[in-house]
Design a protein around this motif. Structure first.
Motif, PDB file in Angstrom:
ATOM      1  N   GLN A 111      -4.593   6.519   9.334  1.00  0.00           N
ATOM      2  CA  GLN A 111      -4.679   6.414   7.978  1.00  0.00           C
ATOM      3  C   GLN A 111      -5.074   7.806   7.177  1.00  0.00           C
ATOM      4  O   GLN A 111      -4.133   7.928   6.098  1.00  0.00           O
ATOM      5  CB  GLN A 111      -5.660   5.313   7.582  1.00  0.00           C
ATOM      6  CG  GLN A 111      -5.605   4.006   7.779  1.00  0.00           C
ATOM      7  CD  GLN A 111      -7.123   3.407   7.687  1.00  0.00           C
ATOM      8  OE1 GLN A 111      -8.136   3.750   7.508  1.00  0.00           O
ATOM      9  NE2 GLN A 111      -6.781   1.847   7.636  1.00  0.00           N
ATOM     10  N   CYS A 112      -5.264   8.716   7.887  1.00  0.00           N
ATOM     11  CA  CYS A 112      -5.446  10.233   7.300  1.00  0.00           C
ATOM     12  C   CYS A 112      -4.333  10.792   7.741  1.00  0.00           C
ATOM     13  O   CYS A 112      -3.782  11.958   7.225  1.00  0.00           O
ATOM     14  CB  CYS A 112      -6.393  10.715   7.941  1.00  0.00           C
ATOM     15  SG  CYS A 112      -8.107  10.277   7.220  1.00  0.00           S
ATOM     16  N   GLY A 113      -3.404  10.341   8.473  1.00  0.00           N
ATOM     17  CA  GLY A 113      -1.907  11.024   8.876  1.00  0.00           C
ATOM     18  C   GLY A 113      -1.249  11.168   7.572  1.00  0.00           C
ATOM     19  O   GLY A 113      -0.242  12.197   7.639  1.00  0.00           O
ATOM     20  N   HIS A 114      -1.231  10.255   6.593  1.00  0.00           N
ATOM     21  CA  HIS A 114      -0.453  10.540   5.365  1.00  0.00           C
ATOM     22  C   HIS A 114      -0.853  11.641   4.739  1.00  0.00           C
ATOM     23  O   HIS A 114       0.118  12.413   3.911  1.00  0.00           O
ATOM     24  CB  HIS A 114      -0.978   9.343   4.489  1.00  0.00           C
ATOM     25  CG  HIS A 114       0.017   9.488   3.313  1.00  0.00           C
ATOM     26  ND1 HIS A 114       1.148   9.204   3.053  1.00  0.00           N
ATOM     27  CD2 HIS A 114      -0.453   9.590   1.717  1.00  0.00           C
ATOM     28  CE1 HIS A 114       1.527   9.486   1.673  1.00  0.00           C
ATOM     29  NE2 HIS A 114       0.597   9.505   1.063  1.00  0.00           N
ATOM     30  N   LEU A 147      -4.662   5.491  -6.232  1.00  0.00           N
ATOM     31  CA  LEU A 147      -4.528   6.963  -6.708  1.00  0.00           C
ATOM     32  C   LEU A 147      -4.357   7.705  -5.507  1.00  0.00           C
ATOM     33  O   LEU A 147      -4.942   9.053  -5.360  1.00  0.00           O
ATOM     34  CB  LEU A 147      -5.919   7.199  -7.436  1.00  0.00           C
ATOM     35  CG  LEU A 147      -6.372   6.556  -8.412  1.00  0.00           C
ATOM     36  CD1 LEU A 147      -7.592   6.965  -8.919  1.00  0.00           C
ATOM     37  CD2 LEU A 147      -5.154   6.488  -9.581  1.00  0.00           C
ATOM     38  N   GLY A 148      -3.457   7.313  -4.570  1.00  0.00           N
ATOM     39  CA  GLY A 148      -2.882   8.250  -3.331  1.00  0.00           C
ATOM     40  C   GLY A 148      -3.252   8.133  -2.252  1.00  0.00           C
ATOM     41  O   GLY A 148      -3.164   8.886  -1.235  1.00  0.00           O
ATOM     42  N   VAL A 149      -4.696   7.635  -2.199  1.00  0.00           N
ATOM     43  CA  VAL A 149      -5.496   7.414  -1.171  1.00  0.00           C
ATOM     44  C   VAL A 149      -5.590   6.106  -0.536  1.00  0.00           C
ATOM     45  O   VAL A 149      -5.553   5.037  -1.454  1.00  0.00           O
ATOM     46  CB  VAL A 149      -7.114   8.184  -1.222  1.00  0.00           C
ATOM     47  CG1 VAL A 149      -6.790   9.544  -1.504  1.00  0.00           C
ATOM     48  CG2 VAL A 149      -7.547   7.138  -2.286  1.00  0.00           C
ATOM     49  N   PRO A 150      -5.757   5.809   0.723  1.00  0.00           N
ATOM     50  CA  PRO A 150      -6.066   4.244   1.257  1.00  0.00           C
ATOM     51  C   PRO A 150      -7.448   3.839   1.062  1.00  0.00           C
ATOM     52  O   PRO A 150      -8.475   4.341   1.058  1.00  0.00           O
ATOM     53  CB  PRO A 150      -5.710   4.434   2.592  1.00  0.00           C
ATOM     54  CG  PRO A 150      -6.051   5.819   2.964  1.00  0.00           C
ATOM     55  CD  PRO A 150      -5.763   6.777   1.828  1.00  0.00           C
TER      56      PRO A 150
END
Length: 325
Positions: free
Chosen positions: A105-108, A92-95
């Motif tokens: 990982q939050c760089g997305h 759903l769009g989150v790692p």
């Protein structure tokens, strides 16, 4: 399937008897890491596929195992037809990961905001349009992630810089200072701001989360619960947030909430601020939105007039270039 004697739940899902998470066409199946439980889970899924006609895409499906012998893992891969992969993966769009989410990982999230701004920067957007996009798109992306993870401080600072730069320049990055401090911009309109959301380091957690009352405190008293030293980082951060809540709410206040409201908690954490006298004049619905923003800058003496430029040493004259006054 769950009532079969050979099936065993995932250790973290046993109390609530969780076997799957489903949203639209995204599905996660979970069980204990033994071949018999996984086999029963796959058989149940095959029965569902035959009945509903919905089948898994093997190219987009993967198996994630931990603490299992390699021979057992290979048997699972062979019988399922899925490829083996490792954490993190996106759902759903989150790692989804088993450890503390890191800055990389939050760089997305930051990249998604910058991509949106690059598309918008090709248009001649007014200040009011930028405020609307920040509130409805950029900060909504952050809120979606913040409901799942405790976002690192570095990422929160980057998000503030991006939103501030887009508001004042229409770009994702800016070097010059802002016209008005960001803390004031994030105040409500009746308090002199634009109504943008202030970002906090933490999580505005939902007190109705089923794991809070069943998995960790073991149906004990959550309000006075203290995590053990062996608890995960995320759980300890949730408990830290709970202690911060105690500064603003009592147990009676929380139990008196018919429905948990992030907005109500947010306003409580901001505290009481003095109300300005000009908010109804500036934000009158009969005024053109573009003119509202200009009036908002004017009442706070933040318009880039020659008089202001002269005070900070940029212009030599404080007279108006049009009327000469």
């Amino acid at each position: 399937m769950c009532e079969l004697p050979h099936f065993q739940f995932h250790p973290r899902c046993k109390d609530i008897k969780l076997t799957h998470l489903c949203f639209a066409d995204d599905l996660i199946l979970c069980s204990k890491g033994d071949y018999q439980s996984i086999l029963l889970l796959l058989q149940a899924f095959k029965l569902f596929s035959n009945s509903a006609g919905l089948k898994a895409n093997q190219q987009k499906s993967s198996v994630y195992c931990h603490g299992m012998p390699e021979s057992e893992v290979q048997r699972v891969v062979d019988i399922s037809g899925f490829s083996r992969s490792s954490l993190p993966f996106k759902y759903l769009g989150v790692p989804i990961c088993s450890k503390k989410i890191n800055v990389a990982q939050c760089g997305h999230l930051v990249d998604k905001m910058i991509t949106r701004i690059k598309i918008w920067s090709s248009r001649n957007l007014s200040y009011t349009s930028r405020v609307q996009l920040i509130n409805s798109v950029l900060l909504s992306l952050h809120m979606y992630w913040a409901q799942i993870y405790v976002i690192p401080k570095t990422i929160l600072q980057d998000i503030v810089k991006i939103c501030r730069a887009f508001l004042w320049s229409g770009q994702a990055f800016i070097q010059k200072p802002s016209n008005i401090a960001w803390e004031k911009v994030c105040c409500d309109k009746q308090h002199g701001g634009l109504g943008l959301w202030m970002l906090f380091c933490g999580t505005l957690l939902s007190w109705e989360n089923i794991w809070i009352t069943s998995l960790y405190p073991k149906d004990g008293e959550w309000w006075d619960y203290q995590p053990s030293s062996s608890s995960s980082w995320y759980w300890r951060q949730i408990c830290v947030t709970k202690e911060k809540f105690k500064q603003y709410f009592t147990l009676v206040d929380m139990e008196g909430m018919a429905h948990y409201s992030v907005k109500q908690v947010y306003e409580k954490m901001l505290g009481v601020k003095p109300r300005v006298l000009w908010d109804r004049l500036v934000w009158n619905r009969l005024i053109t939105p573009k003119h509202k923003f200009i009036c908002w800058l004017a009442v706070q003496c933040s318009l880039q007039t020659t008089a202001k430029l002269a005070r900070i040493g940029i212009s030599q004259s404080a007279l108006c270039l049009i009327c000469g006054l």
